[in-house]
Design an enzyme around this catalytic site. Structure first.
Site, PDB file in Angstrom:
ATOM      1  N   ARG A 102       2.751   1.922   6.337  1.00  0.00           N
ATOM      2  CA  ARG A 102       2.539   3.275   5.773  1.00  0.00           C
ATOM      3  C   ARG A 102       3.874   3.892   5.377  1.00  0.00           C
ATOM      4  NH1 ARG A 102      -1.511   5.359   3.482  1.00  0.00           N
ATOM      5  NH2 ARG A 102      -2.919   4.889   5.225  1.00  0.00           N
ATOM      6  N   ARG A 128      -0.482  -6.210  -0.544  1.00  0.00           N
ATOM      7  CA  ARG A 128       0.330  -5.462   0.420  1.00  0.00           C
ATOM      8  C   ARG A 128       0.123  -5.917   1.863  1.00  0.00           C
ATOM      9  NH1 ARG A 128      -2.219   0.648   1.139  1.00  0.00           N
ATOM     10  NH2 ARG A 128      -4.386   0.038   1.433  1.00  0.00           N
ATOM     11  N   HIS A 198       3.469   1.741  -5.193  1.00  0.00           N
ATOM     12  CA  HIS A 198       2.916   2.967  -4.579  1.00  0.00           C
ATOM     13  C   HIS A 198       4.024   3.679  -3.778  1.00  0.00           C
ATOM     14  CE1 HIS A 198       0.395   5.416  -1.987  1.00  0.00           C
ATOM     15  NE2 HIS A 198      -0.730   4.808  -2.320  1.00  0.00           N
ATOM     16  N   ASP A 243      -4.353  14.277  -5.545  1.00  0.00           N
ATOM     17  CA  ASP A 243      -4.621  12.852  -5.749  1.00  0.00           C
ATOM     18  C   ASP A 243      -5.008  12.682  -7.221  1.00  0.00           C
ATOM     19  OD1 ASP A 243      -5.072  10.187  -5.364  1.00  0.00           O
ATOM     20  OD2 ASP A 243      -6.532  10.416  -3.731  1.00  0.00           O
ATOM     21  N   GLU A 302       3.575   7.171  -8.172  1.00  0.00           N
ATOM     22  CA  GLU A 302       3.334   5.726  -8.226  1.00  0.00           C
ATOM     23  C   GLU A 302       3.365   5.202  -9.660  1.00  0.00           C
ATOM     24  OE1 GLU A 302      -0.328   5.034  -6.003  1.00  0.00           O
ATOM     25  OE2 GLU A 302       0.021   6.902  -4.907  1.00  0.00           O
TER      26      GLU A 302
HETATM   27  C1  BG6 Z   1      -3.257   6.743  -3.343  1.00  0.00           C
HETATM   28  C2  BG6 Z   1      -4.693   7.001  -3.701  1.00  0.00           C
HETATM   29  O1  BG6 Z   1      -2.670   5.947  -4.324  1.00  0.00           O
HETATM   30  O2  BG6 Z   1      -3.214   6.040  -2.097  1.00  0.00           O
HETATM   31  C3  BG6 Z   1      -5.318   7.832  -2.600  1.00  0.00           C
HETATM   32  O3  BG6 Z   1      -4.765   7.672  -4.950  1.00  0.00           O
HETATM   33  C4  BG6 Z   1      -5.197   7.107  -1.267  1.00  0.00           C
HETATM   34  O4  BG6 Z   1      -6.684   8.074  -2.904  1.00  0.00           O
HETATM   35  C5  BG6 Z   1      -3.732   6.794  -1.019  1.00  0.00           C
HETATM   36  O5  BG6 Z   1      -5.715   7.923  -0.243  1.00  0.00           O
HETATM   37  C6  BG6 Z   1      -3.480   6.013   0.274  1.00  0.00           C
HETATM   38  O6  BG6 Z   1      -4.255   4.864   0.305  1.00  0.00           O
HETATM   39  P1  BG6 Z   1      -4.258   3.920   1.576  1.00  0.00           P
HETATM   40  O7  BG6 Z   1      -5.252   2.835   1.295  1.00  0.00           O
HETATM   41  O8  BG6 Z   1      -2.865   3.381   1.713  1.00  0.00           O
HETATM   42  O9  BG6 Z   1      -4.624   4.782   2.751  1.00  0.00           O
END
Ligand code: BG6
Length: 333
Positions: A102, A128, A198, A243, A302
């Site tokens: 994360r 990922r 991302h 978002d 992103e």
């Molecule tokens: C973003 C999405 O790119 O990633 C969101 O637009 C999402 O909707 C976020 O909540 C995080 O995603 P994840 O799968 O890493 O929890």
């Protein structure tokens, strides 16, 4: 010259010198495979094991410090010398096989978000959460580092997605961070994919952040059932969960941190989608690998190709997406 404009230098000479000092490879890292150890540039870029038993490349060059995990080809840290870290990494992140880290820069491939028609498929694809191979590690005359990581289709990817591919992730760590994701179709039929770098940027307080570059662009609002909307003429500000999938935009973005005055530029090519995300309070509380208060300290901008900008390539064809991230002025991509 390599594709990113740096000379590719093999690691053998440096490792040879290193061995010439009488230090055995077994002392460098017990758990690091010998082929990776042989690529090390001691003092500049070395593979190491983290506290969770995962392998990462640790870069400590005169230009910048950085860390890149083989798990997901995931950059978790980038800090040019003399400036604050550019990337946000959650203190609650797991570093576990099969789970995404994360923060930093997760690579989303071959789909973005949920896979349409396949609710059981992992969000943002499988890239990922898989271990990538290291294809090469090199240093240029200026002591900037280039690492190339590779993910090839295999039994596990075929179980999720019926295509043959090679994805290479080139990461250049200097005063700027350059990331290039090249997807090659090695199969015999066309393939269509989505992708995203991302990127989680570190900010002091997202409520004081402006994102410039998306003025008057159209987006789909994921907080409002994917409704089509238009960004106004002003820079994007954050006042709640955000978002937004901006489509058909090749624009360079600038993230201005109102607290520190820092301006990070995100300059891209090969990408027509930009996603801007902050979970805000309630969603942050629901995320297990994210601190309740951490939403204040991050914003995702992103570099992507998603939705209407999904990419289709035929057998033997390649497609690349590139981003240059700079905490100061940056070169063109
Ligand atoms: C973003 C999405 O790119 O990633 C969101 O637009 C999402 O909707 C976020 O909540 C995080 O995603 P994840 O799968 O890493 O929890």
């Amino acid at each position: 010259m390599g594709e990113l404009g740096i000379c590719e230098v093999g690691g053998d000479g440096v490792v040879g010198n290193f061995l010439g000092l009488g230090i055995g490879l077994s002392q460098i890292g017990e758990m690091i495979p010998s082929d990776l150890q042989a690529m090390n540039f001691p003092g500049l870029a070395s593979f190491e094991e983290d506290d969770h038993g995962m392998i990462r490349l640790a870069i400590t060059s005169p230009k910048a410090n950085a860390q890149i995990y083989l798990h997901g080809a995931h950059i978790v840290h980038f800090q040019p010398i003399g400036v604050a870290p550019v990337l946000f990494l959650s203190e609650e992140s797991g570093f576990v096989s099969g789970q995404a880290i994360r923060g930093g820069i997760p690579i989303c491939f071959p789909w973005f978000g949920g896979r349409e028609g396949y609710p059981e498929s992992p969000a943002h694809g499988f890239a990922r959460t898989m271990d990538w191979e290291v294809e090469s590690l090199s240093v240029d005359g200026d002591q900037a580092i280039l690492v190339i990581l590779k993910l090839e289709s295999n039994e596990a990817t075929r179980a999720e997605w019926p295509h043959e591919f090679v994805v290479r992730c080139h990461v250049f760590v200097g005063m700027w961070l350059v990331m290039l994701l090249e997807v090659e179709n090695t199969g015999e039929s066309e393939m269509t994919f989505e992708e995203a770098l991302h990127t989680y940027f570190a900010v002091e307080d997202v409520r004081e952040v402006l994102v410039r570059g998306l003025e008057n662009a159209g987006y789909r609002d994921k907080t409002d059932g994917l409704a089509s909307k238009m960004q106004g003429a002003d820079p994007l500000r954050f006042t709640g969960e955000t978002d937004r999938i901006f489509e058909n935009t090749a624009a360079k973005c600038e993230i201005e941190d109102g607290v520190t005055g820092r301006r990070i530029t995100v300059n891209k090519s090969g990408s027509l989608t930009t996603v801007v995300w902050n979970p805000w309070i309630e969603k942050a509380q629901k995320m297990k690998d994210f601190g309740d208060e951490e939403w204040r300290r991050m914003v995702c901008v992103e570099t992507a190709n998603a939705g209407v900008n999904a990419v289709t390539i035929g057998p033997g064809q390649k497609h690349s997406i590139r981003v240059v991230i700079s905490p100061g002025p940056s070169p063109s991509p």
